[in-house]
Enzyme design. Structure first.
Site, PDB file in Angstrom:
ATOM      1  N   ASP A   7       0.822  -1.217   0.000  1.00  0.00           N
ATOM      2  CA  ASP A   7       0.000   0.000   0.000  1.00  0.00           C
ATOM      3  C   ASP A   7       0.854   1.265   0.000  1.00  0.00           C
ATOM      4  OD1 ASP A   7      -2.059  -1.777   0.276  1.00  0.00           O
ATOM      5  OD2 ASP A   7      -2.899  -0.863   2.088  1.00  0.00           O
ATOM      6  N   ASP A   8       0.195   2.355  -0.325  1.00  0.00           N
ATOM      7  CA  ASP A   8       0.671   3.732  -0.087  1.00  0.00           C
ATOM      8  C   ASP A   8       1.705   4.249  -1.084  1.00  0.00           C
ATOM      9  OD1 ASP A   8      -1.044   3.702   2.031  1.00  0.00           O
ATOM     10  OD2 ASP A   8       0.474   3.868   3.594  1.00  0.00           O
ATOM     11  N   HIS A  62      -6.069   9.343   0.650  1.00  0.00           N
ATOM     12  CA  HIS A  62      -5.927   8.537   1.865  1.00  0.00           C
ATOM     13  C   HIS A  62      -6.873   8.996   2.969  1.00  0.00           C
ATOM     14  CE1 HIS A  62      -3.774   5.831   4.696  1.00  0.00           C
ATOM     15  NE2 HIS A  62      -3.418   5.222   3.589  1.00  0.00           N
ATOM     16  N   HIS A 150       3.678  -2.324   3.071  1.00  0.00           N
ATOM     17  CA  HIS A 150       3.680  -0.985   2.493  1.00  0.00           C
ATOM     18  C   HIS A 150       4.947  -0.793   1.658  1.00  0.00           C
ATOM     19  CE1 HIS A 150       0.789  -0.694   5.764  1.00  0.00           C
ATOM     20  NE2 HIS A 150       0.229   0.295   5.092  1.00  0.00           N
TER      21      HIS A 150
HETATM   22 ZN   LIG Z   1      -2.654   3.296   3.292  1.00  0.00          ZN
END
Ligand SMILES: [Zn+2]
Length: 187
Positions: A7-8, A62, A150
Protein backbone atom coordinates in the site's frame (compact mmCIF):
# COMPACT_ATOMS: atom_id res chain seq x y z
CA UNK A 1 -1.35 -19.41 -3.19
CA UNK A 2 -0.41 -16.18 -1.43
CA UNK A 3 -1.06 -12.60 -2.50
CA UNK A 4 1.52 -10.09 -1.31
CA UNK A 5 0.14 -6.56 -1.34
CA UNK A 6 1.84 -3.20 -0.95
CA UNK A 7 0.00 0.00 0.00
CA UNK A 8 0.67 3.73 -0.09
CA UNK A 9 3.04 3.89 -3.09
CA UNK A 10 4.19 4.33 -5.67
CA UNK A 11 7.56 5.23 -4.15
CA UNK A 12 10.37 6.18 -6.46
CA UNK A 13 12.98 3.99 -4.75
CA UNK A 14 11.12 1.33 -2.77
CA UNK A 15 8.53 0.40 -5.39
CA UNK A 16 11.36 -0.03 -7.90
CA UNK A 17 13.25 -2.27 -5.47
CA UNK A 18 10.17 -4.41 -4.80
CA UNK A 19 9.64 -4.79 -8.54
CA UNK A 20 13.30 -5.81 -8.95
CA UNK A 21 12.84 -8.52 -6.30
CA UNK A 22 9.63 -9.80 -7.91
CA UNK A 23 11.24 -9.81 -11.34
CA UNK A 24 14.31 -11.73 -10.12
CA UNK A 25 12.04 -14.37 -8.61
CA UNK A 26 9.49 -14.47 -11.45
CA UNK A 27 6.80 -13.46 -8.98
CA UNK A 28 3.95 -10.96 -8.92
CA UNK A 29 2.22 -8.85 -6.28
CA UNK A 30 -0.53 -6.28 -6.00
CA UNK A 31 0.12 -2.60 -5.43
CA UNK A 32 -2.61 -0.42 -3.93
CA UNK A 33 -1.37 2.97 -5.03
CA UNK A 34 -2.31 6.39 -3.77
CA UNK A 35 -3.54 8.66 -6.55
CA UNK A 36 -1.67 11.61 -5.07
CA UNK A 37 1.67 9.75 -5.41
CA UNK A 38 1.29 8.49 -8.96
CA UNK A 39 2.47 11.58 -10.85
CA UNK A 40 5.78 11.44 -8.91
CA UNK A 41 6.75 8.15 -10.54
CA UNK A 42 4.13 6.94 -13.04
CA UNK A 43 6.73 4.72 -14.71
CA UNK A 44 6.60 2.39 -11.68
CA UNK A 45 2.95 1.64 -12.45
CA UNK A 46 3.62 0.96 -16.11
CA UNK A 47 6.49 -1.36 -15.16
CA UNK A 48 4.40 -3.22 -12.57
CA UNK A 49 1.59 -3.73 -15.06
CA UNK A 50 4.01 -4.95 -17.73
CA UNK A 51 5.35 -7.54 -15.26
CA UNK A 52 1.88 -8.98 -14.63
CA UNK A 53 1.51 -7.32 -11.25
CA UNK A 54 -1.89 -5.94 -10.34
CA UNK A 55 -2.62 -2.31 -9.57
CA UNK A 56 -5.42 -1.38 -7.21
CA UNK A 57 -6.68 1.98 -6.04
CA UNK A 58 -5.92 3.15 -2.50
CA UNK A 59 -7.90 6.38 -3.12
CA UNK A 60 -6.38 9.73 -4.05
CA UNK A 61 -5.95 11.41 -0.69
CA UNK A 62 -5.93 8.54 1.86
CA UNK A 63 -9.08 9.80 3.57
CA UNK A 64 -11.49 7.72 5.65
CA UNK A 65 -13.94 6.38 3.05
CA UNK A 66 -16.27 5.16 5.80
CA UNK A 67 -16.97 8.68 7.07
CA UNK A 68 -16.54 10.96 4.03
CA UNK A 69 -19.59 12.21 2.11
CA UNK A 70 -20.42 10.06 -0.88
CA UNK A 71 -19.92 12.98 -3.25
CA UNK A 72 -16.42 13.56 -1.88
CA UNK A 73 -15.60 9.86 -2.03
CA UNK A 74 -16.62 9.56 -5.66
CA UNK A 75 -14.65 12.69 -6.58
CA UNK A 76 -11.61 11.33 -4.73
CA UNK A 77 -11.83 7.91 -6.42
CA UNK A 78 -12.27 9.53 -9.82
CA UNK A 79 -9.22 11.71 -9.25
CA UNK A 80 -7.24 8.57 -8.42
CA UNK A 81 -8.59 6.75 -11.48
CA UNK A 82 -7.47 9.62 -13.72
CA UNK A 83 -3.91 9.19 -12.43
CA UNK A 84 -4.02 5.44 -13.10
CA UNK A 85 -5.35 6.01 -16.62
CA UNK A 86 -2.65 8.58 -17.26
CA UNK A 87 0.07 6.19 -16.08
CA UNK A 88 -1.18 2.90 -17.50
CA UNK A 89 -4.16 3.49 -19.80
CA UNK A 90 -6.65 1.79 -17.49
CA UNK A 91 -8.28 2.32 -14.12
CA UNK A 92 -8.13 -0.42 -11.49
CA UNK A 93 -11.08 -2.63 -10.58
CA UNK A 94 -9.87 -3.16 -7.00
CA UNK A 95 -10.09 -0.64 -4.19
CA UNK A 96 -8.40 -1.02 -0.82
CA UNK A 97 -9.90 1.69 1.37
CA UNK A 98 -7.31 3.49 3.55
CA UNK A 99 -7.11 1.86 6.98
CA UNK A 100 -9.37 -0.88 5.66
CA UNK A 101 -12.31 1.34 6.61
CA UNK A 102 -15.45 0.94 4.54
CA UNK A 103 -19.22 0.68 4.90
CA UNK A 104 -22.19 -0.61 2.93
CA UNK A 105 -22.42 2.62 0.99
CA UNK A 106 -18.87 2.23 -0.30
CA UNK A 107 -19.54 -1.41 -1.25
CA UNK A 108 -22.60 -0.30 -3.24
CA UNK A 109 -21.42 2.95 -4.77
CA UNK A 110 -17.67 2.75 -5.39
CA UNK A 111 -17.99 0.71 -8.58
CA UNK A 112 -14.98 -1.29 -7.44
CA UNK A 113 -14.26 -4.55 -5.68
CA UNK A 114 -13.34 -3.70 -2.09
CA UNK A 115 -10.34 -5.64 -0.83
CA UNK A 116 -8.76 -5.50 2.60
CA UNK A 117 -6.29 -8.13 3.87
CA UNK A 118 -6.16 -11.28 5.96
CA UNK A 119 -2.62 -10.92 7.36
CA UNK A 120 -1.35 -7.60 8.68
CA UNK A 121 2.44 -7.52 9.01
CA UNK A 122 2.23 -4.18 10.89
CA UNK A 123 5.36 -3.22 8.96
CA UNK A 124 4.58 0.46 9.49
CA UNK A 125 4.86 -0.13 13.23
CA UNK A 126 7.98 -2.27 13.56
CA UNK A 127 9.90 -0.80 10.60
CA UNK A 128 12.06 -3.86 11.08
CA UNK A 129 12.60 -6.47 8.36
CA UNK A 130 13.36 -9.36 10.73
CA UNK A 131 10.24 -8.71 12.80
CA UNK A 132 8.14 -8.87 9.63
CA UNK A 133 9.89 -11.99 8.32
CA UNK A 134 9.66 -13.83 11.65
CA UNK A 135 5.98 -13.01 11.99
CA UNK A 136 5.18 -14.37 8.52
CA UNK A 137 7.28 -17.50 9.13
CA UNK A 138 5.51 -18.09 12.45
CA UNK A 139 2.07 -18.45 10.85
CA UNK A 140 0.60 -21.93 10.47
CA UNK A 141 -0.38 -21.52 6.85
CA UNK A 142 -0.28 -18.76 4.33
CA UNK A 143 -2.44 -20.54 1.78
CA UNK A 144 -5.16 -18.26 0.45
CA UNK A 145 -3.93 -15.26 2.43
CA UNK A 146 -3.71 -11.61 1.44
CA UNK A 147 -0.64 -10.13 3.14
CA UNK A 148 -0.53 -6.39 3.87
CA UNK A 149 2.74 -4.48 3.60
CA UNK A 150 3.68 -0.98 2.49
CA UNK A 151 5.96 0.13 -0.33
CA UNK A 152 7.23 3.20 1.50
CA UNK A 153 9.71 1.66 3.96
CA UNK A 154 13.15 0.21 3.29
CA UNK A 155 12.50 -2.38 6.02
CA UNK A 156 9.49 -3.70 4.09
CA UNK A 157 11.63 -4.02 0.96
CA UNK A 158 14.24 -6.01 2.90
CA UNK A 159 11.52 -8.26 4.33
CA UNK A 160 10.18 -8.81 0.81
CA UNK A 161 13.68 -9.73 -0.39
CA UNK A 162 13.74 -12.57 2.13
CA UNK A 163 10.09 -13.58 2.01
CA UNK A 164 9.57 -13.98 -1.74
CA UNK A 165 12.14 -16.78 -2.26
CA UNK A 166 11.21 -18.31 1.12
CA UNK A 167 7.52 -18.49 0.20
CA UNK A 168 8.41 -20.11 -3.11
CA UNK A 169 10.64 -22.65 -1.32
CA UNK A 170 7.68 -23.51 0.90
CA UNK A 171 5.71 -24.33 -2.24
CA UNK A 172 3.54 -21.22 -2.37
CA UNK A 173 2.65 -19.64 -5.67
CA UNK A 174 2.69 -15.85 -5.49
CA UNK A 175 -0.37 -14.46 -7.23
CA UNK A 176 -2.20 -11.17 -7.57
CA UNK A 177 -5.30 -10.45 -5.51
CA UNK A 178 -7.57 -10.92 -8.52
CA UNK A 179 -5.87 -14.23 -9.33
CA UNK A 180 -6.37 -15.32 -5.72
CA UNK A 181 -10.05 -14.36 -5.77
CA UNK A 182 -10.64 -16.12 -9.08
CA UNK A 183 -8.52 -19.23 -8.71
CA UNK A 184 -8.51 -19.85 -4.96
CA UNK A 185 -11.83 -18.43 -3.80
CA UNK A 186 -13.60 -18.98 -7.16
CA UNK A 187 -15.15 -15.52 -7.04
ZN1 LIG B 1 -2.65 3.30 3.29
Amino acid sequence: MVALTFDDGPHEIYTAEILDILEENHAVATFFELGSNISKCPEQLARAASMGCELGSHSYSHGNLATMDLEDILADLEAADREFVHATGTSPSLLRPPGGQYNQQLLRESGKTIVTWTIDTRDWESRDAQTIVEYIKSLDTLDGQIVLMHSIYGSSVEATRELVPWLQEQGYQLVTVSELLTNYYKK
